[in-house]
Design a protein around this motif. Structure first.
Motif, PDB file in Angstrom:
ATOM      1  N   MET A 100       0.883  -1.173   0.000  1.00  0.00           N
ATOM      2  CA  MET A 100       0.000   0.000   0.000  1.00  0.00           C
ATOM      3  C   MET A 100       0.920   1.221   0.000  1.00  0.00           C
ATOM      4  N   GLU A 101       0.377   2.399  -0.142  1.00  0.00           N
ATOM      5  CA  GLU A 101       1.242   3.586  -0.188  1.00  0.00           C
ATOM      6  C   GLU A 101       2.116   3.640   1.070  1.00  0.00           C
ATOM      7  N   GLY A 102       3.396   3.793   0.852  1.00  0.00           N
ATOM      8  CA  GLY A 102       4.330   3.936   1.970  1.00  0.00           C
ATOM      9  C   GLY A 102       4.817   2.638   2.574  1.00  0.00           C
ATOM     10  N   LEU A 103       4.231   1.498   2.177  1.00  0.00           N
ATOM     11  CA  LEU A 103       4.604   0.218   2.799  1.00  0.00           C
ATOM     12  C   LEU A 103       4.979  -0.817   1.739  1.00  0.00           C
ATOM     13  N   TYR A 104       6.184  -1.389   1.911  1.00  0.00           N
ATOM     14  CA  TYR A 104       6.730  -2.360   0.962  1.00  0.00           C
ATOM     15  C   TYR A 104       7.075  -3.635   1.716  1.00  0.00           C
ATOM     16  N   VAL A 105       7.190  -4.737   0.954  1.00  0.00           N
ATOM     17  CA  VAL A 105       7.532  -6.003   1.596  1.00  0.00           C
ATOM     18  C   VAL A 105       8.637  -6.696   0.810  1.00  0.00           C
ATOM     19  N   THR A 106       9.561  -7.331   1.552  1.00  0.00           N
ATOM     20  CA  THR A 106      10.676  -8.045   0.918  1.00  0.00           C
ATOM     21  C   THR A 106      10.982  -9.328   1.704  1.00  0.00           C
ATOM     22  N   GLY A 107      11.703 -10.243   1.048  1.00  0.00           N
ATOM     23  CA  GLY A 107      12.156 -11.472   1.712  1.00  0.00           C
ATOM     24  C   GLY A 107      11.009 -12.431   1.993  1.00  0.00           C
ATOM     25  N   MET A 108      11.165 -13.231   3.059  1.00  0.00           N
ATOM     26  CA  MET A 108      10.141 -14.242   3.376  1.00  0.00           C
ATOM     27  C   MET A 108       8.802 -13.629   3.741  1.00  0.00           C
ATOM     28  N   ALA A 109       8.814 -12.373   4.158  1.00  0.00           N
ATOM     29  CA  ALA A 109       7.548 -11.693   4.452  1.00  0.00           C
ATOM     30  C   ALA A 109       6.665 -11.641   3.203  1.00  0.00           C
ATOM     31  N   VAL A 110       7.282 -11.627   2.026  1.00  0.00           N
ATOM     32  CA  VAL A 110       6.514 -11.626   0.773  1.00  0.00           C
ATOM     33  C   VAL A 110       5.682 -12.912   0.679  1.00  0.00           C
ATOM     34  N   ALA A 111       6.305 -14.035   1.035  1.00  0.00           N
ATOM     35  CA  ALA A 111       5.598 -15.324   0.962  1.00  0.00           C
ATOM     36  C   ALA A 111       4.403 -15.336   1.919  1.00  0.00           C
ATOM     37  N   ALA A 112       4.585 -14.756   3.114  1.00  0.00           N
ATOM     38  CA  ALA A 112       3.485 -14.717   4.088  1.00  0.00           C
ATOM     39  C   ALA A 112       2.341 -13.834   3.597  1.00  0.00           C
ATOM     40  N   VAL A 113       2.682 -12.698   2.999  1.00  0.00           N
ATOM     41  CA  VAL A 113       1.654 -11.733   2.582  1.00  0.00           C
ATOM     42  C   VAL A 113       0.865 -12.252   1.371  1.00  0.00           C
ATOM     43  N   TYR A 114       1.537 -12.975   0.481  1.00  0.00           N
ATOM     44  CA  TYR A 114       0.857 -13.423  -0.754  1.00  0.00           C
ATOM     45  C   TYR A 114       0.553 -14.916  -0.775  1.00  0.00           C
ATOM     46  N   GLY A 115       0.755 -15.627   0.356  1.00  0.00           N
ATOM     47  CA  GLY A 115       0.439 -17.053   0.412  1.00  0.00           C
ATOM     48  C   GLY A 115       1.268 -17.871  -0.566  1.00  0.00           C
ATOM     49  N   LEU A 116       2.571 -17.562  -0.649  1.00  0.00           N
ATOM     50  CA  LEU A 116       3.460 -18.259  -1.583  1.00  0.00           C
ATOM     51  C   LEU A 116       4.126 -19.446  -0.888  1.00  0.00           C
ATOM     52  N   PRO A 117       4.640 -20.416  -1.662  1.00  0.00           N
ATOM     53  CA  PRO A 117       5.353 -21.526  -1.022  1.00  0.00           C
ATOM     54  C   PRO A 117       6.655 -21.070  -0.379  1.00  0.00           C
ATOM     55  N   ARG A 118       7.126 -21.811   0.613  1.00  0.00           N
ATOM     56  CA  ARG A 118       8.427 -21.523   1.225  1.00  0.00           C
ATOM     57  C   ARG A 118       9.525 -22.215   0.429  1.00  0.00           C
ATOM     58  N   MET A 119      10.775 -21.792   0.686  1.00  0.00           N
ATOM     59  CA  MET A 119      11.869 -22.418  -0.058  1.00  0.00           C
ATOM     60  C   MET A 119      12.901 -23.082   0.841  1.00  0.00           C
ATOM     61  N   GLY A 120      12.742 -22.961   2.172  1.00  0.00           N
ATOM     62  CA  GLY A 120      13.705 -23.633   3.049  1.00  0.00           C
ATOM     63  C   GLY A 120      15.119 -23.101   2.874  1.00  0.00           C
ATOM     64  N   PRO A 121      16.128 -23.999   2.938  1.00  0.00           N
ATOM     65  CA  PRO A 121      17.510 -23.531   3.105  1.00  0.00           C
ATOM     66  C   PRO A 121      18.217 -23.098   1.821  1.00  0.00           C
ATOM     67  N   ILE A 122      17.603 -22.203   1.065  1.00  0.00           N
ATOM     68  CA  ILE A 122      18.284 -21.602  -0.087  1.00  0.00           C
ATOM     69  C   ILE A 122      17.965 -20.109  -0.042  1.00  0.00           C
ATOM     70  N   PHE A 123      18.967 -19.254  -0.270  1.00  0.00           N
ATOM     71  CA  PHE A 123      18.837 -17.833   0.070  1.00  0.00           C
ATOM     72  C   PHE A 123      18.914 -16.875  -1.112  1.00  0.00           C
ATOM     73  N   GLY A 124      19.017 -17.404  -2.336  1.00  0.00           N
ATOM     74  CA  GLY A 124      19.196 -16.514  -3.489  1.00  0.00           C
ATOM     75  C   GLY A 124      18.096 -15.471  -3.603  1.00  0.00           C
ATOM     76  N   SER A 125      16.847 -15.909  -3.420  1.00  0.00           N
ATOM     77  CA  SER A 125      15.734 -14.967  -3.606  1.00  0.00           C
ATOM     78  C   SER A 125      15.710 -13.884  -2.531  1.00  0.00           C
ATOM     79  N   MET A 126      16.320 -14.147  -1.374  1.00  0.00           N
ATOM     80  CA  MET A 126      16.359 -13.107  -0.331  1.00  0.00           C
ATOM     81  C   MET A 126      17.222 -11.934  -0.799  1.00  0.00           C
ATOM     82  N   ILE A 127      18.326 -12.258  -1.475  1.00  0.00           N
ATOM     83  CA  ILE A 127      19.224 -11.214  -1.984  1.00  0.00           C
ATOM     84  C   ILE A 127      18.534 -10.475  -3.137  1.00  0.00           C
ATOM     85  N   LEU A 128      17.936 -11.234  -4.058  1.00  0.00           N
ATOM     86  CA  LEU A 128      17.283 -10.614  -5.220  1.00  0.00           C
ATOM     87  C   LEU A 128      16.083  -9.767  -4.784  1.00  0.00           C
TER      88      LEU A 128
END
Ligand code: 48F
Length: 262
Positions: free
Chosen positions: A218-246
């Motif tokens: 929403m205006e003023g509020l952004y989401v990154t990292g695993m919080a994205v998966a929680a907010v959009y109901g996405l699958p988890r990826m466990g012990p791999i970290f590439g997407s956290m950097i991207l």
């Protein structure tokens, strides 16, 4: 001692003067990032490098979030292309080819270098600070900052009113619980945010989707990292970290672009 006599009260004055100057200066920032995990620290580096006044608020007294626990407590972090190149080129992290498109890095080195690079780029960190709530405006609806207090107060389970930090953009980098978006969703239902929580593991899909859905909620509020998966109901990826950097890099690019336009 060493030719100087140290007065106890001078130690207190040195701490108080410099800490209050810092808090005074950083009570209003361009970007407030909640969480010093891999996505938050990566975002902090690119935002600070772009010249934005960037503050990271972290509940623990340490950097790294989930990096230190690594993969089931074994001391290797797995990343894939192109995060491996970014870690190597932008953060000077040593990356070893593990075959099958995977690379491994040392978690301690990754924590230290993400922190050091972002600090050298100009980002500031407040450790031991718990983000409890946001500040909002209506008409139009917008998040304009954070309500915070010391983690020790949270741990003591005693009540105190928070203090405020205003920000042109707030980034939720709190990991699996998406704590900032969750508090907005719970306390302000009129904003229409939902946090369904992450789904079970599906690595290939999760790695792509987390980056794709990174951004403004929403205006003023952004989401990154695993919080994205929680907010959009996405699958988890466990012990791999590439997407956290991207994801951290992507949210920084989006915020830089949005703040340039305001
Ligand atoms: O959990 P965390 O590392 O988040 P991330 O950047 O990375 C996730 C990965 O570590 C891993 C994974 C990827 O493969 O699954 O779990 O998305 O870091 C989040 C940080 O936010 C802090 C928390 O202590 C941690 O260091 N944090 C969480 N809630 C708050 C907070 C809060 N309310 N206030 C301040 N800090």
């Amino acid at each position: 001692m060493y030719g100087v006599s140290i007065r106890e009260s001078e130690i207190t004055r040195a701490i108080v003067k410099s800490a209050l100057k810092f808090l005074d200066e950083y009570s209003s920032v361009d970007v407030a990032i909640v969480g010093a995990g891999p996505s938050g620290m990566t975002a902090a580096y690119y935002l600070a490098r772009a010249g934005l006044k960037t503050l990271v608020l972290e509940r623990r007294f340490s950097f790294g979030g989930g990096i230190g626990g690594a993969a089931s407590h074994l001391p290797s972090i797995v990343v894939e292309h192109p995060a491996a190149q970014i870690l190597s080129e932008d953060f000077n992290v040593r990356v070893q080819d593990a075959g099958n498109g995977l690379y491994v890095v040392d978690p301690a080195e990754m924590i230290a270098k993400l922190a050091a690079k972002s600090i050298d780029a100009g980002a500031k960190y407040l450790l031991g600070i718990n983000v409890e709530d946001v500040i909002y405006r209506d008409k139009p609806a917008r998040i304009v900052g954070l309500a915070v207090y010391w983690s020790s107060i949270q741990m003591a389970n005693i009540h105190t009113d928070p203090f405020f930090i205003e920000a042109r953009a707030v980034i939720d980098a709190t990991g699996h619980d998406a704590e900032v978006v969750s508090v907005v969703a719970r306390k302000n239902p009129e904003f229409g945010l939902k946090v369904p929580g992450e789904r079970s593991a599906y690595v290939d899909l999760a790695e792509d989707l987390v980056v794709k859905y990174t951004g403004k909620v929403m205006e003023g509020l952004y989401v990154t990292g695993m919080a994205v998966a929680a907010v959009y109901g996405l699958p988890r990826m466990g012990p791999i970290f590439g997407s956290m950097i991207l994801s951290g890099k992507r949210v920084a690019e989006l915020v830089i672009n949005d703040l340039k336009r305001i």
